[in-house]
Write an enzyme that holds these catalytic residues in place. Sequence first.
Site, PDB file in Angstrom:
ATOM      1  N   LYS A 141      -2.060  -2.525   7.147  1.00  0.00           N
ATOM      2  CA  LYS A 141      -2.638  -3.853   7.196  1.00  0.00           C
ATOM      3  C   LYS A 141      -1.765  -4.872   6.491  1.00  0.00           C
ATOM      4  CE  LYS A 141      -5.771  -2.691   8.666  1.00  0.00           C
ATOM      5  NZ  LYS A 141      -6.691  -2.255   7.647  1.00  0.00           N
ATOM      6  N   ASP A 142      -2.032  -6.134   6.751  1.00  0.00           N
ATOM      7  CA  ASP A 142      -1.255  -7.213   6.143  1.00  0.00           C
ATOM      8  C   ASP A 142      -2.005  -7.801   4.967  1.00  0.00           C
ATOM      9  OD1 ASP A 142      -1.349  -7.734   9.410  1.00  0.00           O
ATOM     10  OD2 ASP A 142       0.627  -7.415   8.533  1.00  0.00           O
TER      11      ASP A 142
ATOM     12  N   ASP B  57       0.889  -1.167   0.000  1.00  0.00           N
ATOM     13  CA  ASP B  57       0.000   0.000   0.000  1.00  0.00           C
ATOM     14  C   ASP B  57       0.924   1.212   0.000  1.00  0.00           C
ATOM     15  OD1 ASP B  57      -1.571   2.166   0.645  1.00  0.00           O
ATOM     16  OD2 ASP B  57      -2.730   1.126   2.190  1.00  0.00           O
TER      17      ASP B  57
ATOM     18  N   LYS C 235      -8.126  -5.277   3.377  1.00  0.00           N
ATOM     19  CA  LYS C 235      -8.730  -5.157   4.716  1.00  0.00           C
ATOM     20  C   LYS C 235      -8.827  -6.500   5.430  1.00  0.00           C
ATOM     21  CE  LYS C 235      -9.560  -0.880   3.455  1.00  0.00           C
ATOM     22  NZ  LYS C 235      -8.291  -0.167   3.175  1.00  0.00           N
TER      23      LYS C 235
ATOM     24  N   TYR D  14       1.663  -0.411  14.763  1.00  0.00           N
ATOM     25  CA  TYR D  14       0.780  -0.497  13.610  1.00  0.00           C
ATOM     26  C   TYR D  14       1.140   0.523  12.539  1.00  0.00           C
ATOM     27  CZ  TYR D  14      -3.264  -0.286  10.661  1.00  0.00           C
ATOM     28  OH  TYR D  14      -4.086  -0.289   9.569  1.00  0.00           O
TER      29      TYR D  14
ATOM     30  N   GLY E 166      18.441  -5.977  -0.357  1.00  0.00           N
ATOM     31  CA  GLY E 166      18.503  -7.347  -0.864  1.00  0.00           C
ATOM     32  C   GLY E 166      17.209  -8.129  -0.849  1.00  0.00           C
TER      33      GLY E 166
ATOM     34  N   ASP F 245      -4.288  -1.444  -2.242  1.00  0.00           N
ATOM     35  CA  ASP F 245      -3.050  -2.206  -2.397  1.00  0.00           C
ATOM     36  C   ASP F 245      -2.646  -2.350  -3.856  1.00  0.00           C
ATOM     37  OD1 ASP F 245      -2.340  -3.120   0.365  1.00  0.00           O
ATOM     38  OD2 ASP F 245      -4.453  -3.667   0.251  1.00  0.00           O
TER      39      ASP F 245
HETATM   40  C1  F6R Z   1      -6.455   1.040   6.131  1.00  0.00           C
HETATM   41  C2  F6R Z   1      -7.736   0.724   6.758  1.00  0.00           C
HETATM   42  C3  F6R Z   1      -8.597   1.800   7.282  1.00  0.00           C
HETATM   43  C4  F6R Z   1      -7.920   2.731   8.253  1.00  0.00           C
HETATM   44  C5  F6R Z   1      -8.894   3.803   8.697  1.00  0.00           C
HETATM   45  C6  F6R Z   1      -8.239   4.865   9.587  1.00  0.00           C
HETATM   46  O1  F6R Z   1      -6.057   0.050   5.232  1.00  0.00           O
HETATM   47  O2  F6R Z   1      -8.111  -0.375   6.813  1.00  0.00           O
HETATM   48  O3  F6R Z   1      -9.746   1.226   7.869  1.00  0.00           O
HETATM   49  O4  F6R Z   1      -7.393   2.027   9.340  1.00  0.00           O
HETATM   50  O5  F6R Z   1      -9.415   4.474   7.563  1.00  0.00           O
HETATM   51  O6  F6R Z   1      -7.145   5.388   8.919  1.00  0.00           O
HETATM   52  P1  F6R Z   1      -6.259   6.590   9.472  1.00  0.00           P
HETATM   53  O7  F6R Z   1      -5.765   6.180  10.818  1.00  0.00           O
HETATM   54  O8  F6R Z   1      -5.178   6.711   8.447  1.00  0.00           O
HETATM   55  O9  F6R Z   1      -7.161   7.784   9.515  1.00  0.00           O
HETATM   56 MG    MG Z   2      -4.129   2.403   2.879  1.00  0.00          MG
HETATM   57 MG    MG Z   3      -5.107  -2.371   1.994  1.00  0.00          MG
END
Ligand code: F6R
Ligand code: MG
Ligand code: MG
Length: 389
Positions: free
Chosen positions: A236-237, A16, A137, A233, A108, A58
């Site tokens: 996401k993975d 991402d 997500k 954090y 690497g 992503d």
């Molecule tokens: C990101 C995700 C979102 C964020 C949420 C809060 O991949 O899943 O649900 O966690 O939009 O994002 P921030 O903390 O960047 O405002």
């Molecule tokens: Mg994102």
């Molecule tokens: Mg994502």
Amino acid sequence: MSQEEKRITISVIKADIGSLAGHHITHPDTLAAASKVLAEAKRKGLIIDFYVTHVGDDLELIMTHKKGIDSPDIHGLAWDAFKKAAEVAKELGLYAAGQDLLAEAFSGNVRGLGPGVAEMEIIERPSEPVIIFMADKTEPGAFNLPLFRMFADPFNTAGLVIDPRMHEGFTFEIYDVIEGKAVKLNTPEEVYDVLALIGTPSRYVIKRVYRKSDNLIAAVVSTERLNLIAGKYVGKDDPVMIVRAQHGLPAVGEILEPFAFPHLVAGWMRGSHHGPLMPVPQKYAKCTRFDGPPRVIALGFQVKNGRLIGPADLFDDPAFDETRRLAQQIAEYMRRHGPFMPHRLGPEEMEYTTLPQVLEKLKNRFYEAREYEVKVKHTAMLSGEEAHE
Ligand code: F6R
Ligand code: MG
Ligand code: MG
């Protein structure tokens, strides 16, 4: 053609690097920037072929080459592509630009630097159908349930019972992503052990699946856990997975079948909620409601001399409409729980939490619960006596 000539590596590397309208969707210009880097590498002969796409926020690089897995050249190429895409993301002011590129410099291997990686080296069969699954997500353990069904559940995969080439079963390589250990278990003999582990998808993640009779690699999943890598954090993975199909492996339809059940996965809103995994066509690979619900796409390719023929957008089919409808109903049901578990993840798994601050603030207002009970009893007695008077 010799076996050596048929040796091909498929690498799917994702990150991402920033997105449009919050964490919603990648911008076409970032895909174009990454594609340009890969096109140049193809021209120079470093890779045989590539396909660039996205799922939600992503950016996904699908590449074929002869360099084997964990190749510094290929990982370096992916890193360059992400860097170039992140530069564009920064110029456009996209949200969370550069988010998954945790290091300044490449050293690497992209593993541990932020991107997710699924790679397999294969001896290309005369016809080689592969499916690339990409999800947003959610976490790598989200593929545990579907992989188990594909390769170990005869109620899903008829071939386990009636195709002699599959009848011996499959070996599951399972990672403990917390301890950094791995174990190989055989099915059908050890199915209960497999399930005892993979039923905890936040910790035990299926990394690879092999056909037991000849050790042929059948599936591989990205298992990087970004939050653990970074110690905090940072994203996401959102996982990717490569699965080979047909001719002594599950048929394409047997591989897609487990996704007809929109099982609950972790990773929705703020990486801190459970929700149904919704299989969607590429055009709906973007998260909206409550930043979700979690989505997965499946692109089918034929690999021919390393060339990627396709893709076929496999969930772009009314046969999955009812699954999507059920996923909507489950989404609605789960959302009604608001901040309550099990919609919200348990405290140890949440990506964001104010719990320590809340506990700190309330520190002096906590008292011994037993004392409280005595006090309540006393008050009750007093009021009882009062009632007598
Ligand atoms: C990101 C995700 C979102 C964020 C949420 C809060 O991949 O899943 O649900 O966690 O939009 O994002 P921030 O903390 O960047 O405002
Ligand atoms: Mg994102
Ligand atoms: Mg994502």
